[in-house]
Design a protein around this motif. Structure first.
Motif, PDB file in Angstrom:
ATOM      1  N   ILE A   1      -3.044   2.748   4.589  1.00 35.90           N
ATOM      2  CA  ILE A   1      -2.501   1.394   4.454  1.00 35.90           C
ATOM      3  C   ILE A   1      -1.432   1.401   3.366  1.00 35.90           C
ATOM      4  O   ILE A   1      -1.647   1.920   2.265  1.00 35.90           O
ATOM      5  N   GLY A   2      -0.265   0.814   3.673  1.00 35.26           N
ATOM      6  CA  GLY A   2       0.808   0.738   2.688  1.00 35.26           C
ATOM      7  C   GLY A   2       1.287  -0.674   2.473  1.00 35.26           C
ATOM      8  O   GLY A   2       1.072  -1.563   3.308  1.00 35.26           O
ATOM      9  N   TRP A   3       1.936  -0.894   1.334  1.00 34.63           N
ATOM     10  CA  TRP A   3       2.549  -2.182   1.009  1.00 34.63           C
ATOM     11  C   TRP A   3       4.030  -1.976   0.699  1.00 34.63           C
ATOM     12  O   TRP A   3       4.396  -0.970   0.068  1.00 34.63           O
ATOM     13  N   PRO A   4       4.889  -2.896   1.095  1.00 32.64           N
ATOM     14  CA  PRO A   4       6.328  -2.774   0.812  1.00 32.64           C
ATOM     15  C   PRO A   4       6.657  -3.211  -0.611  1.00 32.64           C
ATOM     16  O   PRO A   4       7.405  -4.174  -0.834  1.00 32.64           O
ATOM     17  N   ILE A   5       6.080  -2.491  -1.574  1.00 35.34           N
ATOM     18  CA  ILE A   5       6.205  -2.867  -2.980  1.00 35.34           C
ATOM     19  C   ILE A   5       6.873  -1.729  -3.756  1.00 35.34           C
ATOM     20  O   ILE A   5       6.414  -0.588  -3.700  1.00 35.34           O
TER      21      ILE A   5
END
Length: 664
Positions: free
Chosen positions: A633-637
């Motif tokens: 799981i990734g976040w665009p941060i």
């Protein structure tokens, strides 16, 4: 009461059911009730304290902050700022008549941080800077009229860039840098007229940080207002950050010179109140991995001498006492934080704050009064006051009184020995613990590695405790709570040695008979993610793993991260020189990741400059290709840690749910 418990088998079963009960179970939804208290700044007369109070706003996914004035005598609180888009870094003028702080003038995406001035007699705050690249930090002049501030330069080729000529030189920067790193320099602004002028310029830079990290060390003014101490880095490229030295700026002619003849690893310079002495940090034995030592010299320059050598502590905080003869210092120490009052002859006395674990953010008034924030294992953050270094601690706020009434697990310190070192870690019991019953266990391993798990309030372990888990937060060689030798010992094996430490602690805990050995999960963020992958690949028995922002490949850290080439100090040199490549490969968890059998959750911010996401991709493919149950799981941060409340809660929910899936 803090309990230091060594888990001797004969003592374990003397403890019965936890005496920590409350009306309501602590759940993720309760995150919304927590109030942040940061950056306490005591007034010069010691009668008032300014704090930054923040509350999570899950609707707009931000933290709403305001400045609050706390009266020490009555504990009355007065909100000074409202409906601001951001607010931070409150600082009293030396005469106590004005307050400066950093905020944004609007909610526009391109709005920059600027300095605002608020009269303590009343009225609206006034913006005094319009720095094109924003203000990073600032410091008042002793005249209470001028302010020195740090701001990044605009590109020298700005006009060409606007025409599409966007090529730039890549050097020791992280892989996500999309333009030429710009140096930061010193400016001076008059708080009455708002007129400003540049004080320094050049290709060298003031130290800079990547948000949401706290700002670098502020400037320090001499008592006569003629001189400023600042830190100079050789370039704006992040990998050159260790080449940092103290400089002395003469405001009359704009010239500056180094305080010492060193070329690196100096930090946090600060004039004494009478400007006769200068205190600063220097890394012990000229080693960037070593502890911060306290040094004191006179204003003529030179290295001076290290003081309080008997305190084997990695200092993280310091401030001169108003007499100019003593310095308040603090750092992680064993299973808590400690503050000491140190005299110039090196004598020290420990500050008694009871069971509190200070956040090491104290400020000191001209009267010697101290303000700081702190927690206890089952008591969240509040503001505290001491009239002097020997006075009793007084709690001034109760912002988190509601969440203090929730149900929390008992916290203890586990101690063990391995490889000739004495280690410790924090154990949190499941709520409603019953003696004789065995429970699942989750290891939550701290990052850093120059950090430590302490007996303080921590939300994530308590979330697990409320789900019926034991939680083990092991400290391992390289942690910064047990002195110089312990911190340096990680150089002997950044994965192997620290891994043995954690496993020895786990065996000590398992021997107590409280853990279901068939239901143990391992997890951590950053270096804790590194340890997770290392342990999962080198030791069996894990039933679940969560690797967050995990270092898995030291070559990627060296080549792509913000620290990049600075990692050579920890790894024994560049991987491209001599036989060093073997060290990097042997100590990279990805090398043995093929052995991981535990279902593994991988979490990462895809724009993380501290631990580039390339390493999480490598882990994902290694696990998938070898048939291990995996979710990525990734976040665009574009940051190492998320600062927004929605992502923080979502991360912990995913973490918890993964463990629940495979350990229950």
């Amino acid at each position: 009461m803090r309990i230091v418990f060594t888990f001797l088998t004969t003592l374990v079963f003397a403890f019965g059911q936890s005496n920590v009960y409350a009306q309501k179970k602590f759940e993720l939804a309760d995150y919304a009730k927590f109030v942040g208290i940061a950056d306490p700044q005591i007034s010069p007369d010691g009668k008032s304290i300014i704090i930054v109070v923040s509350r999570p706003d899950y609707v707009n996914n931000r933290s709403n902050a305001e400045l609050v004035l706390v009266d020490v005598a009555s504990k009355k609180r007065t909100v000074l700022t409202q409906e601001r888009f951001s607010v931070s870094s409150p600082r009293w003028s030396p005469n106590g008549e004005k307050l400066a702080f950093i905020s944004k003038a609007s909610s526009a995406k391109d709005a920059q941080n600027q300095i605002f001035i608020l009269s303590m007699k009343g009225g609206e705050a006034k913006q005094i800077t319009k720095a094109p690249k924003g203000v990073q930090h600032f410091s008042w002049s002793p005249n209470s009229l001028d302010i020195a501030y740090a701001s990044a330069n605009e590109p020298k080729n700005k006009a060409e860039i606007e025409k599409g000529f966007t090529a730039f030189e890549i050097a020791n920067n992280d892989m996500f840098v999309g333009s030429q790193p710009q140096p930061a320099h010193i400016w001076l602004v008059n708080t009455t007229t708002a007129e400003d002028k540049r004080l320094t310029d050049g290709d060298w830079s003031l130290p800079q940080v990547i948000q949401p990290s706290p700002p670098p060390a502020p400037f320090s003014w001499s008592a006569d207002g003629k001189t400023i101490l600042f830190l100079k880095v050789v370039s704006a490229y992040s990998g050159d950050g260790r080449f940092i030295t103290i400089q002395v700026l003469n405001l009359a002619d704009g010239t500056f010179e180094p305080l010492t003849k060193r070329s690196k690893l100096e930090g946090v310079p600060d004039f004494s109140s009478d400007a006769s002495k200068i205190s600063y940090w220097y890394k012990k034995d000229d080693n960037s991995i070593n502890v911060n030592q306290l040094w004191v010299t006179d204003t003529k320059g030179g290295e001076g001498k290290a003081v309080a050598m008997q305190l084997d502590i990695d200092f993280r905080f310091k401030a001169w006492m108003p007499d100019g003869k003593n310095i308040l210092v603090g750092g992680n120490n064993d299973n808590t934080t400690s503050m000491y009052n140190i005299s110039l002859d090196g004598k020290s006395s420990k500050i008694d704050v009871g069971n509190l674990c200070s956040n090491l953010n104290a400020s000191i008034s001209k009267t010697g009064a101290i303000a700081f924030t702190g927690t206890e294992p089952n008591k969240p953050l509040e503001l505290y006051f001491m009239a002097s270094t020997t006075s009793k601690t007084v709690q001034l706020t109760d912002y988190n009184s509601e969440v203090s009434k929730l149900t929390y697990g008992k916290t203890e310190t586990l101690r063990w020995e391995n490889d000739g070192f004495k280690h410790n870690g924090i154990v949190t019991y499941p709520i409603n613990y019953e003696k004789g019953k065995k429970y699942p266990l989750v290891l939550v391993i701290h990052g850093g590695p120059a950090s430590a798990s302490l007996e303080q309030f921590a939300r994530l372990p308590q979330i697990f405790a409320n789900e019926g888990y034991f939680v083990f937060e092991p400290n391992y060689r390289g942690s910064d709570n047990l002195g110089s030798e312990y911190k340096l010992a990680i150089l002997e094996g950044v994965g192997a040695g620290a891994g043995r430490d954690v496993m020895a602690g786990l065996e000590k805990l398992k021997a107590a008979g409280m853990i279901d050995n068939d239901k143990i999960g391992v997890s951590g963020w950053s270096y804790g993610g590194f340890m997770t992958v290392w342990l999962a690949g080198h030791y069996g028995g894990w039933k679940a793993a969560m690797a967050g922002a995990a270092v898995t490949d030291w070559l990627d850290q060296y080549n792509f991260s913000d620290a990049n080439v600075a990692w050579a100090d920890a790894m024994g040199g560049s991987p491209y020189i001599g036989d060093n490549m073997k060290k990097y490969i042997d100590q990279s968890p990805i090398t043995e990741a093929k052995n991981i059998k535990a279902p593994t959750l991988i979490l990462a911010n895809v724009g993380d400059p501290r631990v580039p996401v390339t390493q999480s991709y490598k882990l994902y493919h290694s696990l998938i290709d070898n048939g291990t149950v995996t979710k990525f799981i990734g976040w665009p941060i574009p940051a190492h840690n998320a600062s927004d409340p929605v992502t923080q809660m979502e991360r912990d929910r995913l973490w918890l749910n993964w463990m629940n899936t495979y350990l229950k």
